[in-house]
Write a protein that holds these residues in place. Structure first.
Motif, mmCIF file in Angstrom:
data_model
loop_
_atom_site.group_PDB
_atom_site.id
_atom_site.type_symbol
_atom_site.label_atom_id
_atom_site.label_comp_id
_atom_site.label_asym_id
_atom_site.label_seq_id
_atom_site.Cartn_x
_atom_site.Cartn_y
_atom_site.Cartn_z
ATOM 1 N N GLU A 278 0.864 -1.183 0.000
ATOM 2 C CA GLU A 278 0.000 0.000 0.000
ATOM 3 C C GLU A 278 0.902 1.234 0.000
ATOM 4 O O GLU A 278 2.031 1.182 0.501
ATOM 5 N N VAL A 279 0.416 2.330 -0.549
ATOM 6 C CA VAL A 279 1.189 3.568 -0.621
ATOM 7 C C VAL A 279 0.426 4.687 0.063
ATOM 8 O O VAL A 279 -0.698 5.020 -0.331
ATOM 9 N N ALA A 280 1.019 5.258 1.095
ATOM 10 C CA ALA A 280 0.404 6.389 1.781
ATOM 11 C C ALA A 280 0.526 7.636 0.909
ATOM 12 O O ALA A 280 1.530 7.832 0.211
ATOM 13 N N VAL A 281 -0.491 8.475 0.936
ATOM 14 C CA VAL A 281 -0.474 9.738 0.198
ATOM 15 C C VAL A 281 -0.730 10.859 1.206
ATOM 16 O O VAL A 281 -1.869 11.120 1.597
ATOM 17 N N LEU A 282 0.341 11.507 1.639
ATOM 18 C CA LEU A 282 0.263 12.564 2.653
ATOM 19 C C LEU A 282 0.489 13.921 1.997
ATOM 20 O O LEU A 282 0.826 14.012 0.820
ATOM 21 N N ASP A 283 0.324 14.988 2.772
ATOM 22 C CA ASP A 283 0.655 16.308 2.254
ATOM 23 C C ASP A 283 2.099 16.298 1.752
ATOM 24 O O ASP A 283 2.981 15.726 2.414
ATOM 25 N N PRO A 284 2.380 16.918 0.613
ATOM 26 C CA PRO A 284 3.752 16.926 0.098
ATOM 27 C C PRO A 284 4.749 17.493 1.105
ATOM 28 O O PRO A 284 5.887 17.049 1.190
ATOM 29 N N TYR A 285 4.306 18.475 1.862
ATOM 30 C CA TYR A 285 5.129 19.038 2.932
ATOM 31 C C TYR A 285 4.189 19.650 3.951
ATOM 32 O O TYR A 285 3.289 20.410 3.641
ATOM 33 N N ASN A 286 4.390 19.258 5.181
ATOM 34 C CA ASN A 286 3.629 19.788 6.303
ATOM 35 C C ASN A 286 4.269 19.266 7.567
ATOM 36 O O ASN A 286 5.222 18.479 7.520
ATOM 37 N N SER A 287 3.748 19.675 8.697
ATOM 38 C CA SER A 287 4.327 19.237 9.966
ATOM 39 C C SER A 287 4.111 17.750 10.164
ATOM 40 O O SER A 287 3.189 17.146 9.591
ATOM 41 N N THR A 288 4.934 17.145 10.988
ATOM 42 C CA THR A 288 4.775 15.734 11.317
ATOM 43 C C THR A 288 3.454 15.498 12.025
ATOM 44 O O THR A 288 2.823 14.447 11.856
ATOM 45 N N THR A 289 2.997 16.463 12.793
ATOM 46 C CA THR A 289 1.708 16.328 13.469
ATOM 47 C C THR A 289 0.583 16.140 12.457
ATOM 48 O O THR A 289 -0.257 15.238 12.589
ATOM 49 N N VAL A 290 0.583 16.965 11.420
ATOM 50 C CA VAL A 290 -0.459 16.866 10.392
ATOM 51 C C VAL A 290 -0.301 15.588 9.579
ATOM 52 O O VAL A 290 -1.253 14.828 9.368
ATOM 53 N N ARG A 291 0.895 15.320 9.127
ATOM 54 C CA ARG A 291 1.120 14.172 8.242
ATOM 55 C C ARG A 291 0.891 12.843 8.968
ATOM 56 O O ARG A 291 0.344 11.899 8.383
ATOM 57 N N SER A 292 1.295 12.744 10.213
ATOM 58 C CA SER A 292 1.084 11.478 10.936
ATOM 59 C C SER A 292 -0.398 11.236 11.197
ATOM 60 O O SER A 292 -0.854 10.083 11.225
ATOM 61 N N GLY A 293 -1.165 12.320 11.375
ATOM 62 C CA GLY A 293 -2.612 12.157 11.510
ATOM 63 C C GLY A 293 -3.225 11.626 10.226
ATOM 64 O O GLY A 293 -4.113 10.766 10.248
ATOM 65 N N GLN A 294 -2.759 12.137 9.100
ATOM 66 C CA GLN A 294 -3.225 11.625 7.809
ATOM 67 C C GLN A 294 -2.823 10.161 7.634
ATOM 68 O O GLN A 294 -3.609 9.339 7.134
ATOM 69 N N LEU A 295 -1.616 9.836 8.060
ATOM 70 C CA LEU A 295 -1.141 8.464 7.945
ATOM 71 C C LEU A 295 -1.987 7.516 8.786
ATOM 72 O O LEU A 295 -2.324 6.411 8.338
ATOM 73 N N ALA A 296 -2.344 7.929 9.989
ATOM 74 C CA ALA A 296 -3.167 7.082 10.855
ATOM 75 C C ALA A 296 -4.491 6.724 10.186
ATOM 76 O O ALA A 296 -4.932 5.562 10.215
ATOM 77 N N GLU A 297 -5.133 7.704 9.575
ATOM 78 C CA GLU A 297 -6.406 7.450 8.893
ATOM 79 C C GLU A 297 -6.229 6.457 7.754
ATOM 80 O O GLU A 297 -7.066 5.568 7.546
ATOM 81 N N GLN A 298 -5.128 6.590 7.027
ATOM 82 C CA GLN A 298 -4.908 5.688 5.901
ATOM 83 C C GLN A 298 -4.533 4.287 6.356
ATOM 84 O O GLN A 298 -4.900 3.297 5.707
ATOM 85 N N LEU A 299 -3.832 4.167 7.468
ATOM 86 C CA LEU A 299 -3.512 2.835 7.984
ATOM 87 C C LEU A 299 -4.783 2.069 8.331
ATOM 88 O O LEU A 299 -4.881 0.856 8.088
ATOM 89 N N ASP A 300 -5.756 2.767 8.899
ATOM 90 C CA ASP A 300 -7.032 2.121 9.192
ATOM 91 C C ASP A 300 -7.663 1.570 7.914
ATOM 92 O O ASP A 300 -8.200 0.449 7.899
#
Length: 482
Positions: free
Chosen positions: A250-272
């Motif tokens: 699977e390939v995560a698609v996060l903001d191209p650049y943003n804080s780790t706080t924002v990107r890790s939240g996006q990653l958590a949703e995609q992991l689910d």
């Protein structure tokens, strides 16, 4: 997964379990290529007694992780009544082990009033012969295959195939694998008041060259700033390469650049979403650059330690990267030159893009990583941490044999290399070797920060094959049961 299959293969997968040899009665449901009672399957005949009509249920343990468990052996009955002491509809689920390729179960004792759950991993487009043999005890034993995330109470109703049933004779069947990854194999007795011994064996019959990890691999990208030369796949060709071998990716698609706080939240949703799509219990995270930091954060800050098996980081600045401190004025030096270099690298043009990019830079600064992030995000003991990085050099250093440098830095990140080499030492153009070390550090690549993911357009140093690097990492994960 995006890999396609032929119509013939699709038909083979739909026939999920086909009886091959004689044994006691097959379990409920004669569909999916199975036969029950007396009949024929795949040109072979099976015989046996009629099975119970309703499948029983099982009581799950507190912890669903694979492991070892034992209970009392022998026969149990109610005190002074002669009635069964255990309810066949409420058997205790005993977690057993993960079985790697070539590992079988021999002489295993199934305690009274219990059910065993084993774990195996098979690649898609393969078929496996499963053989269940009761070696001691009374009453038929049953085994079936289910997705590992199947609720315990539904396993025998929603299993991927009707059960094998072994009494006086072994039971054999072919399992056509519907997707790569982990499966649960359940074993129980039709006479649960008494203990029984059994063997459980697995032999590959089709697609034996295919490969898989136990858990799906999730590729987590870092900064994406290649807009100036057109849209590119971040991990160039890696997904297609791994999937062609059989690996679940699977390939995560996060903001191209943003804080780790924002990107890790996006990653958590995609992991689910990935866990559901892959019918998996856990995932293997493989992150490049900031993607590795996001992966650590999703485990520590978002509580995914029970759903992540391993975090592999590639050139991730675990102690920060000095170039971002310089760009943000957190370290003395030319702010404008460093900031301009980084903004150009990530392709931030608009005011909003620049704002998001600077939030990302701060998240990867030495100041933030060492003083804030690392103390707040300790490693989870349930998760393994593995790291790699690249090392490069400029033309002057490249030509000096004593430097043992085999990669010439890409001009796109030449300034970053020069700044870091003077201030912090060996680096890949954006991250120092020392900062990239985390957990089980496994060495350097002959690559700069761009080569590490096969950029640009798959052109890397002649001594570094990025696709081979990721193939070997996937094989390592398989060998280490991730």
């Amino acid at each position: 997964m995006s890999a396609s299959r032929s119509p013939a293969l699709t038909a083979a997968l739909a026939a999920s379990l086909v009886t091959l040899a004689c044994g006691d009665a097959q379990g409920p449901g004669a569909g999916d290529g199975m036969t029950e009672g007396t009949g024929t399957a795949a040109g072979l005949t099976t015989t046996g007694d009629d099975p119970p009509e309703a499948p029983p249920t099982t009581t799950a343990p507190d912890d669903d992780d694979a492991g070892s468990g034992t209970q009392g052996h022998g026969e149990t009955t109610g005190t002074g009544t002669g009635e069964p002491a255990c309810d066949p509809n409420q058997l205790a689920l005993v977690e057993r082990d993960y079985l790697g390729v070539g590992e079988d179960v021999k002489g295993e004792t199934l305690p009274a009033c219990s059910e065993h759950r084993w774990y195996v991993a098979f690649p898609d487009e393969s078929s496996w012969q499963i053989r269940l043999t009761r070696t001691d005890g009374s009453g038929p034993l049953r085994a079936t295959v289910a997705y590992p995330d199947e609720p315990t109470a539904l396993v025998w109703q929603a299993a991927l195939a009707p059960p094998l049933v072994s009494g006086e004779a072994p039971a054999e069947a072919i399992f056509a694998v519907p997707r790569s990854g982990e499966f649960a194999v359940h074993v129980r007795s039709d006479s649960p008041d008494a203990a029984a011994d059994y063997n459980l064996e697995f032999v590959c019959s089709i697609g034996c060259e295919r490969e898989t990890t136990r858990f799906p691999i999730v590729l987590v990208h870092g900064w994406t700033g290649f807009e100036a030369i057109g849209p590119l796949t971040y991990f160039y060709g890696v997904t297609a390469e791994l999937e062609s071998l059989g690996y679940p990716v699977e390939v995560a698609v996060l903001d191209p650049y943003n804080s780790t706080t924002v990107r890790s939240g996006q990653l958590a949703e995609q992991l689910d979403e990935f866990l559901v799509a892959q019918r998996a219990r856990k995932l293997d995270l493989l992150g490049h650059s900031q993607g590795g930091i996001d992966s650590r954060a999703v485990v520590a800050s978002h509580g995914y330690g029970d759903r992540v098996s391993v975090v592999v980081t590639i050139a991730s600045p675990h102690r920060g990267t000095y170039i971002t401190d310089l760009a943000l004025g957190l370290a003395p030096g030319s702010v404008e030159a460093a900031l301009g270099f980084l903004l150009n690298f990530v392709g931030a043009v608009s005011a909003q893009q620049k704002s998001d990019a600077e939030a990302s830079f701060y998240s990867l600064s030495e100041h933030y990583m060492q003083d804030e992030f690392n103390p707040a995000n300790p490693d989870d003991p349930r998760v393994q941490y593995i790291s790699y990085t690249g090392r490069t050099c400029d033309a002057a250093s490249f030509l000096i044999p004593g430097n043992d440098c085999q990669d010439l830095v890409d001009p796109l990140i030449g300034l970053g290399y020069a700044v870091l080499q003077v201030a912090r030492g060996d680096n890949d153009g954006l991250v120092t070797v020392e900062s990239a070390k985390w957990g089980d550090y496994r060495g350097e690549m002959i690559a700069d920060h761009i080569d590490e993911v096969g950029q640009i357009l798959g052109v890397t140093d002649l001594k570094f094959d990025h696709l081979e690097f990721y193939r070997e990492r996937a094989r390592d994960l398989f060998a280490e049961e991730h």
